[in-house]
Design an enzyme around this catalytic site. Structure first.
Site, short mmCIF file in Angstrom:
data_model
loop_
_atom_site.label_atom_id
_atom_site.label_comp_id
_atom_site.label_asym_id
_atom_site.label_seq_id
_atom_site.Cartn_x
_atom_site.Cartn_y
_atom_site.Cartn_z
N GLY A 315 0.86 -1.20 0.07
CA GLY A 315 0.14 0.01 -0.01
C GLY A 315 0.81 1.40 0.11
O GLY A 315 1.80 1.24 0.60
N GLY A 318 2.18 2.06 -5.53
CA GLY A 318 3.05 2.94 -6.34
C GLY A 318 4.17 2.08 -7.20
O GLY A 318 4.44 1.66 -8.40
N LYS A 319 4.90 1.36 -6.23
CA LYS A 319 6.19 0.40 -6.52
C LYS A 319 5.37 -0.68 -7.18
O LYS A 319 5.97 -1.35 -8.10
CB LYS A 319 6.94 0.24 -5.47
CG LYS A 319 7.82 1.54 -4.79
CD LYS A 319 8.52 1.24 -3.69
CE LYS A 319 9.07 2.45 -3.07
NZ LYS A 319 8.18 3.29 -2.26
N ASP A 368 -1.11 -10.29 6.55
CA ASP A 368 -0.15 -9.77 7.37
C ASP A 368 1.38 -10.35 6.64
O ASP A 368 1.41 -11.44 6.68
CB ASP A 368 -0.16 -10.33 8.89
CG ASP A 368 0.98 -9.60 9.83
OD1 ASP A 368 1.75 -9.16 9.13
OD2 ASP A 368 0.86 -9.28 10.69
N CYS A 439 12.08 4.20 3.10
CA CYS A 439 12.06 5.68 2.91
C CYS A 439 12.45 6.60 4.09
O CYS A 439 11.96 7.40 4.63
CB CYS A 439 10.49 6.18 2.43
SG CYS A 439 10.92 8.07 1.69
#
Length: 511
Positions: A315, A318-319, A368, A439
């Site tokens: 989620g 994008g990747k 999960d 990130c």
């Protein structure tokens, strides 16, 4: 602000011999009268400033500026220069609040914790106009007082007027010298560049771990990084291969990226107005995020035949969407996409809509990721672990993130990161690869997690990922660090501070 008692040397006015509070501008012989005299007062703030205040209030209640601001701009019907002004004012006031709060405390003569939060947001908005934008100080104060009168009330507007008048008495540089005096180096940098001190120290440690050992060079790099965090980033676009082209984005007003072969940069305008973006054939995506997906897809294979790829915690997708598009370049590939949250799984589906409609083999599920290694061992050829993290690498895009995180979050997140990486390795076939991505450059979330997980395992090798990072011209990126892992930096590469480690799984000695 009603109920606030201030001494005559404080900027909210003074009490006369009858105990009545009188505004500063009405003192006998007062100088530097502002444009907030009754004849000049606006009854309300202008729409752009009001949008900035409304978004600031929503962010204080837990909203995200990048999601809330577009809605507020549409609601206020702001476009062009007005929308750009509101955007800069919103992001700047939130991003720089650490510096502005220190200045406001000095100018108000009281801790910001003693100022009502809605009034404090008005003051931050005023301070950013005065100290961070090309708005004449007189106009910035006047317009902000008008805003405060509308959103905070008449009593509070007098307090806002007095504080902002005090702020206009010094330049930004003079204020920085005042509010950083007597602080340690990192504490002073934290105030000047509006980062919590713990984040400044974490970034210093990350730069040192990246190979900068000389203290003078380290200080220079740290300041450059902090400045990059406070600079408005360009809007980066990705053209998902097979679904859109860079040329299509260029024809829509973008410029080709020099960093990503599938990227473009939009110098101005709304990306939602581009057809390819609306149709999810292209998207807004940082070039660093593009590069890590490209690197995983380019990792050498150890066996031929059909292969399954997995995005373990995808989620909002994008990747995963870029990986799905890239998978078409390798025959008989299916991309499996997993997300723990039902809501975020739905976001992933929307992001992957064009890929699915184009017939790309994509399977989306909810679960999960920490359990998947045990449930599906030795299954996937390539696995992406885009782990939940503090997000310290994307502070320039998420202005509120620096104020929401605490050192305690790091401990909680690293435990989850390690569990996800272990699960990913268990789910990977012998000879397959796992890309561990965050990130965040925080050492505890990057190399420390990799070392913890790899230590004691005989079936994992950390491969040199640097050759996989190539720019739009096909040349290997430089300044990626002194290790087999890769660390991108805002002040060096112009991307978010993405970390990437490539782990190759081999047959264990017991096999």
């Amino acid at each position: 602000m009603r109920g606030h008692r201030m001494n005559s040397d404080h900027p909210g006015g003074y009490r006369d011999d009858r105990g009545r509070q009188r505004p500063e501008s009405r003192r006998a012989g007062a100088k530097n009268r502002t444009a907030t005299r009754p004849a000049d007062r606006r009854r309300g703030g202008d729409p752009a400033r009001k949008v900035a205040w409304e978004v600031s209030r929503a962010v204080a209640d837990g909203a995200y500026a990048n999601l809330e601001l577009p809605r507020a701009l549409r609601s206020a019907d702001l476009h062009g220069r007005d929308a750009a002004f509101a955007t800069e004012l919103t992001y700047g006031a939130i991003r720089m609040r650490g510096l502005y709060d220190a200045i406001i405390e000095f100018a108000a003569g009281r801790p910001v914790g003693q100022i009502d939060p809605p009034v404090l947001d008005s003051l931050r908005i005023g301070a950013h106009q005065i100290l961070g934008m090309r708005v004449p100080p007189h106009a910035a104060a006047s317009e902000t007082v008008a805003l405060a009168r509308e959103v905070n009330g008449t009593g509070a507007s007098g307090f806002v007027n007095a504080v902002l008048r005090r702020v206009t008495e010094r330049t930004r540089e003079e204020w920085i010298r005042e509010v950083t005096a007597g602080r340690s180096t990192d504490e002073a940098l934290a105030v000047e560049h509006s980062h919590p001190t713990w984040i400044v120290r974490a970034l210093r440690g990350a730069l040192r771990a990246d190979g900068i050992s000389d203290d003078a060079d380290l200080d220079v790099a740290l300041v450059s990084l902090l400045e990059a965090d406070n600079a408005a980033p360009a809007v980066s676009l990705v053209a998902r291969p097979g679904l859109a082209t860079v040329q299509e984005l260029v024809d829509a007003g973008a410029e080709p990226s020099k960093l990503s072969p599938v990227g473009a940069v939009l110098p101005s305008g709304d990306p939602a107005e581009i057809a390819a973006v609306r149709q999810t054939r292209a998207a807004v995506q940082d070039e660093g995020s593009q590069l890590v997906a490209l690197a995983l897809a380019a990792a050498p294979r150890r066996a031929e035949g059909p292969q399954d790829w997995l995005d373990l915690c995808a989620g909002p997708g994008g990747k995963a969407a870029l990986l799905a598009a890239l998978s078409t370049e390798q025959p008989d590939t299916t991309v499996f996409v997993n997300e723990i949250s039902e809501h975020r799984t739905e976001l992933v589906r929307r992001t992957l809509r064009a890929a699915i409609d184009a017939g790309i083999e994509v399977m989306i599920g909810t679960g999960d990721g920490r359990d998947l290694g045990a449930e599906e061992p030795d299954t996937y050829e390539r696995v992406l672990v885009d782990a939940p993290c503090t997000g310290l690498g994307a502070l320039r895009r998420r202005p509120e993130a620096r104020w929401r995180r605490s050192p305690g979050d790091v401990t909680d997140l690293t435990a989850i990161q390690a569990e996800l990486l272990r699960s990913a390795l268990d789910a990977t076939v012998d000879g397959g690869v796992v890309a561990y991505v965050t990130c965040s450059p925080h050492v505890a979330e990057t190399t420390a997690v990799v070392h913890e997980v790899v230590h004691g395992r005989q079936d994992v090798v950390v491969e040199d990922a640097r050759p996989l990072f190539r720019d739009a011209a096909g040349e290997q990126l430089q300044q990626l660090g002194d290790h087999p892992t890769v660390q991108l930096w805002p002040h060096v590469h112009g991307t978010d501070a993405m970390f990437f480690a490539l782990l190759r799984k081999s047959a264990s000695p017991e096999s």
